[in-house]
Design a protein around this motif. Sequence first.
Motif, mmCIF file in Angstrom:
data_model
loop_
_atom_site.group_PDB
_atom_site.id
_atom_site.type_symbol
_atom_site.label_atom_id
_atom_site.label_comp_id
_atom_site.label_asym_id
_atom_site.label_seq_id
_atom_site.Cartn_x
_atom_site.Cartn_y
_atom_site.Cartn_z
ATOM 1 N N MET A 1 1.269 -1.350 -0.139
ATOM 2 C CA MET A 1 0.312 0.328 0.309
ATOM 3 C C MET A 1 0.962 1.419 -0.113
ATOM 4 N N GLY A 2 1.178 2.227 -0.932
ATOM 5 C CA GLY A 2 1.704 3.189 -1.160
ATOM 6 C C GLY A 2 1.038 4.148 -0.180
ATOM 7 N N ILE A 3 1.723 4.396 0.460
ATOM 8 C CA ILE A 3 1.862 6.295 1.308
ATOM 9 C C ILE A 3 1.712 7.707 1.030
ATOM 10 N N PRO A 4 0.311 7.997 0.468
ATOM 11 C CA PRO A 4 0.600 9.673 0.096
ATOM 12 C C PRO A 4 1.452 10.629 1.230
ATOM 13 N N ASP A 5 2.020 11.449 0.478
ATOM 14 C CA ASP A 5 2.485 12.617 0.806
ATOM 15 C C ASP A 5 1.676 12.996 1.345
ATOM 16 N N HIS A 6 1.568 13.473 2.886
ATOM 17 C CA HIS A 6 0.853 13.810 3.865
ATOM 18 C C HIS A 6 1.848 14.490 5.671
ATOM 19 N N ASP A 7 0.501 15.511 6.006
ATOM 20 C CA ASP A 7 1.726 15.645 7.480
ATOM 21 C C ASP A 7 1.274 14.775 8.065
ATOM 22 N N PHE A 8 2.222 13.979 8.570
ATOM 23 C CA PHE A 8 1.654 12.770 9.372
ATOM 24 C C PHE A 8 2.528 13.195 11.405
ATOM 25 N N GLN A 9 1.145 12.270 11.530
ATOM 26 C CA GLN A 9 1.512 13.297 13.461
ATOM 27 C C GLN A 9 1.592 11.546 14.069
ATOM 28 N N LEU A 10 1.849 11.769 15.394
ATOM 29 C CA LEU A 10 2.001 10.665 15.845
ATOM 30 C C LEU A 10 0.666 10.003 16.409
ATOM 31 N N LEU A 11 0.315 8.884 16.722
ATOM 32 C CA LEU A 11 -0.832 8.225 17.122
ATOM 33 C C LEU A 11 -0.179 7.744 18.469
ATOM 34 N N THR A 12 1.083 6.808 18.481
ATOM 35 C CA THR A 12 0.496 6.067 19.526
ATOM 36 C C THR A 12 1.772 5.583 19.689
ATOM 37 N N THR A 13 3.061 5.215 20.801
ATOM 38 C CA THR A 13 4.405 4.576 20.728
ATOM 39 C C THR A 13 3.953 3.025 21.415
ATOM 40 N N CYS A 14 4.844 2.757 20.363
ATOM 41 C CA CYS A 14 4.599 0.863 20.836
ATOM 42 C C CYS A 14 5.289 0.484 21.582
ATOM 43 N N GLY A 15 5.584 -0.416 22.777
ATOM 44 C CA GLY A 15 6.334 -0.794 23.162
ATOM 45 C C GLY A 15 7.464 -2.416 22.971
ATOM 46 N N ASP A 16 6.953 -2.699 21.575
ATOM 47 C CA ASP A 16 7.833 -4.151 20.994
ATOM 48 C C ASP A 16 6.784 -4.074 19.461
ATOM 49 N N GLU A 17 7.382 -4.176 18.784
ATOM 50 C CA GLU A 17 7.264 -4.899 17.099
ATOM 51 C C GLU A 17 5.766 -5.584 16.942
ATOM 52 N N SER A 18 5.462 -6.087 17.963
ATOM 53 C CA SER A 18 4.503 -6.780 17.561
ATOM 54 C C SER A 18 3.328 -6.159 17.864
ATOM 55 N N GLU A 19 3.707 -4.954 18.777
ATOM 56 C CA GLU A 19 2.428 -4.135 19.338
ATOM 57 C C GLU A 19 1.866 -3.809 17.928
ATOM 58 N N ALA A 20 3.004 -3.005 17.530
ATOM 59 C CA ALA A 20 3.511 -2.450 16.684
ATOM 60 C C ALA A 20 2.343 -3.128 14.623
ATOM 61 N N LEU A 21 2.826 -3.910 15.082
ATOM 62 C CA LEU A 21 2.197 -4.538 13.739
ATOM 63 C C LEU A 21 0.991 -5.188 13.982
ATOM 64 N N LEU A 22 0.572 -4.935 15.645
ATOM 65 C CA LEU A 22 -1.054 -5.403 15.223
ATOM 66 C C LEU A 22 -2.031 -3.610 15.066
ATOM 67 N N VAL A 23 -1.153 -2.604 15.416
ATOM 68 C CA VAL A 23 -1.966 -1.240 14.868
ATOM 69 C C VAL A 23 -1.274 -1.188 13.715
ATOM 70 N N ARG A 24 -0.785 -1.731 13.283
ATOM 71 C CA ARG A 24 -0.650 -0.873 11.595
ATOM 72 C C ARG A 24 -1.790 -2.402 11.187
ATOM 73 N N ALA A 25 -2.050 -3.355 11.353
ATOM 74 C CA ALA A 25 -2.813 -3.850 10.698
ATOM 75 C C ALA A 25 -4.514 -3.449 11.173
ATOM 76 N N LEU A 26 -4.658 -3.397 11.972
ATOM 77 C CA LEU A 26 -5.893 -2.473 12.482
ATOM 78 C C LEU A 26 -6.122 -0.959 11.501
ATOM 79 N N LEU A 27 -5.007 -0.103 11.891
ATOM 80 C CA LEU A 27 -5.506 0.589 10.743
ATOM 81 C C LEU A 27 -5.268 1.008 9.287
ATOM 82 N N GLU A 28 -4.771 0.203 9.128
ATOM 83 C CA GLU A 28 -4.757 -0.987 7.585
ATOM 84 C C GLU A 28 -6.219 -1.186 7.278
ATOM 85 N N ALA A 29 -6.650 -1.503 8.195
ATOM 86 C CA ALA A 29 -7.953 -2.922 7.763
ATOM 87 C C ALA A 29 -9.146 -1.436 7.852
ATOM 88 N N ASP A 30 -9.000 -0.653 8.247
ATOM 89 C CA ASP A 30 -9.731 0.387 8.064
ATOM 90 C C ASP A 30 -8.991 2.459 6.875
#
Length: 174
Positions: A1-30
């Motif tokens: 999935m290509g990411i268009p050029d936007h002004d990106f802002q911090l949503l959250t920080t993650c403790g490890d890679e698995s948490e980051a993968l879960l957040v990414r999957a949730l966001l991309e599913a929406d």
Amino acid sequence: MGIPDHDFQLLTTCGDESEALLVRALLEADDIPCIVQGEQHRSMLGVAGAFIELRVLVPAGELEHARELLKSTAREESPVAVATGTPDEDSEEAHCALHGQRATRTCERCGNFLCSSCDGVSTGLCEDCAERKGSGAEIQRGRKRKVVAWLILLFMFGPLLLLILANLLGALLG
């Protein structure tokens, strides 16, 4: 999935890679594009990479939608019934370690089980995480991570830089 050029802002920080993968999957599913800052550096450094913070960024226009999505998902995953008393040893239900009551949710930061009696339930954080958040420990942890990362880089590339500098000085003086 290509990411268009936007002004990106911090949503959250993650403790490890698995948490980051879960957040990414949730966001991309929406259909919300995201960037996880630090994941490549963390994987390249192996064990030392654990000191690199994983930051999930989303486009500024999607920030509120993404926050609501994370909050609603956390609410959907938490059990609604609450029981009091001592935990049943044969039960597979999760219990609060502090009060022994059946867990109604988990800490949003560390994942510890929380019951209805926990003071931090309204904030979504356990007592330890709420205390750390209020004391500025997040800032201190970020600073420590940066110092450790710089020390690792200095250890890895310091001798090479000294060799280059010695050669340059030798060429200038010789």
